[in-house]
Design an enzyme around this catalytic site. Structure first.
Site, short mmCIF file in Angstrom:
data_model
loop_
_atom_site.label_atom_id
_atom_site.label_comp_id
_atom_site.label_asym_id
_atom_site.label_seq_id
_atom_site.Cartn_x
_atom_site.Cartn_y
_atom_site.Cartn_z
N THR A 14 -2.92 -7.92 38.15
CA THR A 14 -3.48 -9.00 38.99
C THR A 14 -4.65 -9.71 38.31
O THR A 14 -4.81 -10.92 38.43
CB THR A 14 -3.94 -8.41 40.34
OG1 THR A 14 -2.80 -7.85 40.99
CG2 THR A 14 -4.57 -9.46 41.23
N THR A 89 -3.69 -2.59 38.99
CA THR A 89 -4.27 -1.44 39.68
C THR A 89 -3.22 -0.48 40.24
O THR A 89 -3.53 0.67 40.55
CB THR A 89 -5.15 -1.91 40.85
OG1 THR A 89 -4.34 -2.69 41.74
CG2 THR A 89 -6.32 -2.73 40.37
N ASP A 90 -1.97 -0.95 40.38
CA ASP A 90 -0.96 -0.13 41.06
C ASP A 90 -0.76 1.23 40.41
O ASP A 90 -0.46 2.21 41.10
CB ASP A 90 0.39 -0.87 41.11
CG ASP A 90 0.38 -2.07 42.04
OD1 ASP A 90 -0.65 -2.30 42.71
OD2 ASP A 90 1.39 -2.78 42.10
#
Ligand code: ASP
Length: 329
Positions: A14, A89-90
Site C-alpha cells: 500500500t 502490511t498484510d
C-alpha cells in the site's frame, strides 16, 4: 560526522500504491521515489534505494524474502549499518520473521509499510519510513534482529502480528508489547527480545519445502488432515483450539499424519504457549505430544510454518526441530 549508511529495499505494498485507470490502487512507486518524498530522511542516513519488486504483499513468496535476506547480508558485508525493507502490511508478520531467521547480524533490519496509500488523507507511509530509517540507523536497535516499525512503535519480528484490516494502529505484539517507540525523532528502546541461537539456516536456491497450515474449528472431521500427507507437503502446522487441542475424534488421525511428516501444533488463539502437561483427554496437548506432535511454543501458526520450512530445507532432524521450537517456547 558521516551519516549511517542504510540499504532500503522496496517490494511494493500500500505504501507504494497509487490510483490507476484500471481501478483500485496498485504498486507503482519505487524505493527512490518513496525515499525522496520524505522530508528529513536525508539528514537521518545516507541511503541506497532499490526496488527489487512491486507487488501486493500476499504475492510475496518465502523464496523472494530469502533473496532479500541475501541482498541484506551482502549489503552488511559491504559496510551498510542497517537495512529497511518496504512492503505491504498484510504479510509483514511472516516476512519479518523470515528475515529475522535468515539475517543473523547485530545490525538492524527494519520492515515498514503503510495502512493508507500515499494519495489518501493522513497517509502514514512517509512517517513510517522516516521512523523505520531512524530505527535502522540507531545503535540502540542493534542486536534485536529484525524489527517492524509502524505507527511510531517498534515491534520484534517473533511477536509482531497484523491485528486489524484498516487502522494505522493495526500492529500488535500480543505477549510482549512493542519493544520501543520513536518520539520527537528519537528512538527509545524500552525492552529487549531473546533471539534463540539456532543452527544455521540456509534456504538454498530452489523452492522451500512446502508446509501446510490447517486451522482447527468446531466439529473438524479430519477430511483435510487426512489428505495432507499425499498432497506433497513436507510438514504440517496445525492451529489448534486453545492451548493446542483438536477434537478427540481426529486425535488418532493427527498421530498417523505425524508418523509421515513433522506435525507442529500452534494455537489459534495467537497468544500464549501451547501447553505440554495440563489436559489429558483425547485430542489434548498431552495426548497429541505423546503421538509425536511437536509444540510451536509461543510462535503463531504462520511463523511456525516458516521456521519448519526453513528447518526442513536445512535438513534438521526431529531433535533439532524440537529444540528450535522449544527455544521459542
Ligand atoms: N493492505 C496491504 C498493505 O497494507 C497490501 C499489501 O499487503 O500489499 O500494504
Amino acid at each position: 560526522m558521516s551519516l549511517p549508511r542504510l540499504l532500503v529495499l522496496s517490494l511494493g505494498g500500500t505504501i507504494t500504491m497509487t490510483a490507476t485507470a484500471e481501478g483500485g490502487i496498485l504498486p507503482t512507486l519505487g524505493a527512490a521515489e518513496l525515499v525522496g518524498a520524505v522530508p528529513g530522511l536525508a539528514e537521518v542516513a545516507d541511503i541506497k534505494a532499490r526496488s527489487p519488486m512491486k507487488v501486493g504483499s500476499a504475492s510475496l513468496t518465502p523464496e523472494n524474502i530469502a533473496a532479500v535476506a541475501g541482498e541484506i547480508r551482502a549489503g552488511f558485508a559491504g559496510g551498510f549499518d542497517g537495512a529497511v525493507v518496504i512492503q505491504g502490511t498484510d504479510t509483514i508478520e511472516e516476512t519479518a520473521f523470515l528475515l529475522d531467521l535468515l539475517v543473523r547480524d547485530e545490525r538492524p533490519v527494519v520492515v515498514v509499510g503503510a495502512m493508507r496509500g500515499p494519495q489518501q488523507p493522513g497517509a502514514d507511509g512517509p512517517a513510517n519510513l522516516l521512523a523505520g530509517a531512524r530505527v535502522a540507523a540507531s545503535v540502540a536497535a542493534r542486536g534485536l534482529g529484525t524489527l517492524v516499525v509502524l505507527n511510531d512503535e517498534i515491534h520484534a519480528a517473533r511477536f509482531v502480528r497484523k491485528a486489524h484490516t484498516a487502522l494505522t494502529s493495526a500492529f500488535v505484539s500480543d505477549m510482549a508489547g512493542p519493544l520501543g517507540l520513536v518520539a520527537e525523532g528519537r528512538v527509545r528502546m524500552l525492552a529487549g527480545v531473546a533471539r534463540p541461537a539456532l543452527p544455521a539456516l540456509d534456504p538454498g536456491e530452489g523452492p522451500l519445502p512446502p508446509v501446510a497450515l490447517l486451522k482447527i474449528a468446531l466439529g473438524e472431521d479430519g477430511r483435510l488432515l487426512r489428505a495432507v500427507p499425499d498432497l506433497g507437503y513436507a510438514g504440517l502446522v496445525i492451529e489448534g483450539a486453545g492451548a493446542g487441542h483438536v477434537p478427540g475424534a481426529v486425535a488418532a488421525l493427527v498421530g498417523e499424519v505425524a508418523t509421515r511428516l513433522p506435525v507442529v501444533m500452534a494455537s489459534r488463539t495467537l497468544a500464549g504457549p501451547v501447553f505440554e502437561r495440563t489436559y489429558g483427554y483425547p485430542g489434548s496437548e498431552i495426548d497429541l505430544l505423546g503421538r509425536g506432535v511437536l509444540s510451536a511454543g509461543l510462535l503463531t501458526g504462520v511463523k511456525a510454518r516458516l521456521l519448519l520450512s526453513l528447518a526442513l530445507a536445512a535438513g534438521w532432524d526431529r531433535a533439532a526441530l524440537a529444540d528450535a521450537f522449544a527455544a521459542y517456547g
